[in-house]
Scaffold this active site. Structure first.
Site, PDB file in Angstrom:
ATOM      1  N   ASP A  68     -43.981 -29.081 -20.014  1.00 53.27           N
ATOM      2  CA  ASP A  68     -43.073 -30.045 -20.650  1.00 53.27           C
ATOM      3  C   ASP A  68     -43.787 -31.335 -21.045  1.00 53.27           C
ATOM      4  O   ASP A  68     -44.936 -31.582 -20.653  1.00 53.27           O
ATOM      5  CB  ASP A  68     -41.888 -30.354 -19.712  1.00 53.27           C
ATOM      6  CG  ASP A  68     -42.304 -30.601 -18.255  1.00 53.27           C
ATOM      7  OD1 ASP A  68     -43.505 -30.864 -18.009  1.00 53.27           O
ATOM      8  OD2 ASP A  68     -41.446 -30.536 -17.371  1.00 53.27           O
ATOM      9  N   ASN A 103     -32.913 -31.879  -7.752  1.00 54.53           N
ATOM     10  CA  ASN A 103     -31.655 -31.239  -8.167  1.00 54.53           C
ATOM     11  C   ASN A 103     -31.868 -29.772  -8.561  1.00 54.53           C
ATOM     12  O   ASN A 103     -30.994 -29.161  -9.162  1.00 54.53           O
ATOM     13  CB  ASN A 103     -31.023 -32.011  -9.333  1.00 54.53           C
ATOM     14  CG  ASN A 103     -31.909 -32.011 -10.575  1.00 54.53           C
ATOM     15  OD1 ASN A 103     -33.018 -31.495 -10.548  1.00 54.53           O
ATOM     16  ND2 ASN A 103     -31.417 -32.589 -11.654  1.00 54.53           N
ATOM     17  N   HIS A 114     -34.241 -28.595 -10.653  1.00 54.68           N
ATOM     18  CA  HIS A 114     -34.785 -28.304 -11.983  1.00 54.68           C
ATOM     19  C   HIS A 114     -36.206 -27.753 -11.880  1.00 54.68           C
ATOM     20  O   HIS A 114     -36.942 -28.060 -10.941  1.00 54.68           O
ATOM     21  CB  HIS A 114     -34.702 -29.510 -12.937  1.00 54.68           C
ATOM     22  CG  HIS A 114     -35.681 -30.615 -12.701  1.00 54.68           C
ATOM     23  ND1 HIS A 114     -35.302 -31.934 -12.562  1.00 54.68           N
ATOM     24  CD2 HIS A 114     -37.038 -30.626 -12.623  1.00 54.68           C
ATOM     25  CE1 HIS A 114     -36.377 -32.690 -12.412  1.00 54.68           C
ATOM     26  NE2 HIS A 114     -37.448 -31.918 -12.435  1.00 54.68           N
ATOM     27  N   GLU A 117     -32.495 -28.813 -16.539  1.00 52.64           N
ATOM     28  CA  GLU A 117     -31.568 -29.464 -15.623  1.00 52.64           C
ATOM     29  C   GLU A 117     -30.374 -28.557 -15.280  1.00 52.64           C
ATOM     30  O   GLU A 117     -30.082 -27.612 -16.029  1.00 52.64           O
ATOM     31  CB  GLU A 117     -31.050 -30.755 -16.267  1.00 52.64           C
ATOM     32  CG  GLU A 117     -32.143 -31.778 -16.568  1.00 52.64           C
ATOM     33  CD  GLU A 117     -32.592 -32.552 -15.338  1.00 52.64           C
ATOM     34  OE1 GLU A 117     -32.648 -31.972 -14.228  1.00 52.64           O
ATOM     35  OE2 GLU A 117     -32.901 -33.750 -15.485  1.00 52.64           O
TER      36      GLU A 117
HETATM   37  C1  GLP Z   1     -40.754 -33.542 -12.916  1.00 51.00           C
HETATM   38  C2  GLP Z   1     -41.368 -32.422 -13.791  1.00 51.00           C
HETATM   39  C3  GLP Z   1     -41.328 -31.116 -13.088  1.00 51.00           C
HETATM   40  C4  GLP Z   1     -41.702 -31.389 -11.639  1.00 51.00           C
HETATM   41  C5  GLP Z   1     -40.572 -32.076 -10.949  1.00 51.00           C
HETATM   42  C6  GLP Z   1     -40.897 -32.549  -9.545  1.00 51.00           C
HETATM   43  O1  GLP Z   1     -39.856 -34.354 -13.517  1.00 51.00           O
HETATM   44  N1  GLP Z   1     -40.872 -32.234 -15.109  1.00 51.00           N
HETATM   45  O2  GLP Z   1     -42.199 -30.201 -13.708  1.00 51.00           O
HETATM   46  O3  GLP Z   1     -41.953 -30.191 -10.985  1.00 51.00           O
HETATM   47  O4  GLP Z   1     -40.047 -33.093 -11.765  1.00 51.00           O
HETATM   48  O5  GLP Z   1     -41.737 -33.649  -9.564  1.00 51.00           O
HETATM   49  P1  GLP Z   1     -42.547 -34.158  -8.292  1.00 51.00           P
HETATM   50  O6  GLP Z   1     -43.584 -33.139  -8.023  1.00 51.00           O
HETATM   51  O7  GLP Z   1     -43.122 -35.466  -8.727  1.00 51.00           O
HETATM   52  O8  GLP Z   1     -41.565 -34.287  -7.192  1.00 51.00           O
END
Ligand code: GLP
Length: 261
Positions: free
Chosen positions: A67, A136, A138, A143
């Site tokens: 992404d 959440n 995702h 989402e």
């Molecule tokens: C982000 C990314 C995801 C990631 C998730 C968790 O916003 N788009 O790919 O896995 O949220 O992030 P973190 O590893 O910083 O908790």
């Protein structure tokens, strides 16, 4: 789902790196799906170490990131282009042109999404997709309540995700609300999915992903329908799982070839 629990985030990351390294050694021309966020940082550091110390070779690897934020140019410190360059790409021997990240500044974003899907197909599909998980549930930036068959597309972030990631941005105005993300349908086509999870703030999402119903309320639960998903969680992230003993039992009884370490 294969569920592997380790005491610390360090162990989670090293095991994740080991799975990636094993694939690179077995299939030097593999296609990797990559993730951003805090969770895979230590895994990337280990891959860099393996490249420097053990000559882990990325010269024939192709990568596709999950992404990118809409409107952040590649040089923006919070863009995922910047993150990948700083945390992996510039430290290993990935040839220029073999890495792909959605372009959040593409003049025609919708067309770009189709092109991105086409590029994944043209590369032969993703062999191994790394994933983190949002609090959440995702994955990528898919989402809750989104389609579990979605393809790469432009999505609107939830207030929960904006809140979780707000500390990365100096002001709320700077934080994009739109993203381009691989869809759940795209992710589900990868040969092997690895979800890394650490910390108590992920424990509800981890439980819903593994033991909850398959539901768009937890997009990661769609991976229950994937033929080969491995969740590697630290004990804080795994703390709410009901079947903890069962996962440990399974791990203890794996046949030699089923073990990663
Ligand atoms: C982000 C990314 C995801 C990631 C998730 C968790 O916003 N788009 O790919 O896995 O949220 O992030 P973190 O590893 O910083 O908790």
């Amino acid at each position: 789902m294969e569920v592997i629990i380790r005491d610390t985030v360090e162990e989670v990351s090293l095991l994740g790196a080991q799975v990636v390294a094993q694939l690179l050694r077995q299939k030097p021309q593999c296609v990797l799906g990559l993730a951003t966020g805090r969770t895979p940082l230590r895994l990337y550091r280990e891959l860099i170490r393996l490249h420097e110390k053990e000559k882990l070779d990325f010269s024939q690897v192709t990568t596709f990131n999950l992404d990118e934020y809409v409107g952040l140019p590649p040089g923006h410190p919070q863009s995922y282009h910047f993150y990948m360059r700083e945390n992996l790409f510039r430290h290993v021997n990935l040839p220029p042109g073999s890495t792909h990240i959605p372009d959040g500044c593409a003049p025609d974003l919708r067309f770009h999404c189709f092109e991105y899907e086409e590029a994944i197909r043209a590369a032969g599909g993703i062999d191994l997709q790394l994933l983190g998980i949002g609090s959440n549930g995702h994955i990528g930036f898919n989402e809750p309540t989104g389609s579990l068959n979605s393809r790469t597309w432009i999505k609107i972030l939830s207030e929960k995700t904006l809140h979780d990631n707000a500390s990365h941005f100096a002001t709320p105005e700077e934080q994009p609300r739109h993203v381009v993300t691989m869809g759940i349908g795209t992710i589900r086509e990868a040969g092997h999915c690895i979800v890394l999870a650490s910390g108590a703030q992920k424990s509800n999402a981890v439980k819903a992903m593994i033991e909850g119903p398959v539901s768009s309320m937890c997009p990661a639960s769609a991976l229950q329908l994937h033929p080969r998903t491995t969740v590697i969680a630290d004990s804080d992230a795994a703390a709410r799982l009901d079947q903890l003993e069962h996962y440990r039992w399974i791990e203890q009884h794996k046949l030699g070839w089923q073990k990663y370490s």
